[in-house]
Design a protein around this motif. Structure first.
Motif, PDB file in Angstrom:
ATOM      1  N   GLN A   1      -1.362  86.579 -59.768  1.00 11.40           N
ATOM      2  CA  GLN A   1      -1.868  85.292 -60.246  1.00 11.40           C
ATOM      3  C   GLN A   1      -2.284  85.327 -61.717  1.00 11.40           C
ATOM      4  O   GLN A   1      -3.387  84.958 -62.070  1.00 11.40           O
ATOM      5  CB  GLN A   1      -3.059  84.852 -59.388  1.00 11.40           C
ATOM      6  CG  GLN A   1      -2.712  84.559 -57.954  1.00 11.40           C
ATOM      7  CD  GLN A   1      -1.796  83.351 -57.818  1.00 11.40           C
ATOM      8  OE1 GLN A   1      -1.678  82.524 -58.701  1.00 11.40           O
ATOM      9  NE2 GLN A   1      -1.123  83.261 -56.687  1.00 11.40           N
TER      10      GLN A   1
ATOM     11  N   LEU B   1      -3.291  90.176 -55.285  1.00 13.95           N
ATOM     12  CA  LEU B   1      -3.410  88.744 -55.578  1.00 13.95           C
ATOM     13  C   LEU B   1      -3.788  88.478 -57.039  1.00 13.95           C
ATOM     14  O   LEU B   1      -3.240  87.577 -57.667  1.00 13.95           O
ATOM     15  CB  LEU B   1      -4.419  88.094 -54.632  1.00 13.95           C
ATOM     16  CG  LEU B   1      -3.973  88.066 -53.163  1.00 13.95           C
ATOM     17  CD1 LEU B   1      -5.094  87.551 -52.278  1.00 13.95           C
ATOM     18  CD2 LEU B   1      -2.710  87.245 -52.990  1.00 13.95           C
ATOM     19  N   SER B   2      -4.689  89.275 -57.595  1.00 15.86           N
ATOM     20  CA  SER B   2      -5.070  89.020 -58.985  1.00 15.86           C
ATOM     21  C   SER B   2      -3.976  89.448 -59.959  1.00 15.86           C
ATOM     22  O   SER B   2      -3.860  88.882 -61.038  1.00 15.86           O
ATOM     23  CB  SER B   2      -6.398  89.695 -59.320  1.00 15.86           C
ATOM     24  OG  SER B   2      -6.296  91.087 -59.211  1.00 15.86           O
TER      25      SER B   2
END
Length: 165
Positions: free
Chosen positions: A107, A103-104
């Motif tokens: 994103q 996710l990081s």
């Protein structure tokens, strides 16, 4: 890898990432894409990481593949210091089984992209294939080897489908 000019830099924050990133390096080797591997941590060796990334393009590197664990921010740090394509491989090393890294890495802030593949060994292999696809735009010999690699995948799948169960 050889006397050829290195086209892909493969970064990992720890030697323990090598097992996951082996899919990447093995695939680059199979496709005869000159690459180098460095263990550099965006957190523990930030100056050396920045220097490596800033000097990558002038040395002839066209793509950087970065193994990302525990939140994935190392890929963002790498991408912040270059305009080269950066491919992030989320590594499943945390209690969240790599979801935090995925996710990081996905994103990133607008203007600082990191192409992100799936978590783990399969993602590491796909990172090498994606790097080959990028390089194939400029290097016809890599385009031919990528085509042969894909044909090999098709052949193996067809052979497996015809095997007795």
């Amino acid at each position: 890898m050889s006397n050829e000019k290195v086209l892909v830099g493969v970064l990992m924050g720890s030697k323990s990432d090598a097992e996951v990133m082996k899919g990447c390096t093995d695939t680059l080797t199979e496709m005869k894409i000159p690459h180098e591997v460095r263990v550099l941590s965006a957190h523990r060796t930030p100056q050396q990481t920045r220097e490596y990334v800033e000097h990558a393009a002038p040395r002839g590197i066209h793509v950087v593949i970065c193994g990302c664990r525990l939140g994935g921010s190392p890929c963002g740090v790498v991408a912040a210091h270059t305009t080269l394509p950066v491919i992030g491989v989320p590594i499943d090393s945390s209690p969240l089984q790599g979801m935090d890294s995925l996710l990081s890495t996905v994103q990133m802030p607008p203007g600082i992209p990191v192409a992100t593949v799936s978590i783990g060994k399969g993602g590491a292999t796909n990172a090498a294939v994606l790097a080959a696809e990028i390089l194939a735009l400029k290097f016809p010999e890599i385009a031919e080897r990528l085509k042969a690699y894909r044909e090999g995948l098709t052949r193996k799948a067809l052979e497996a489908s015809q095997a007795k169960l």
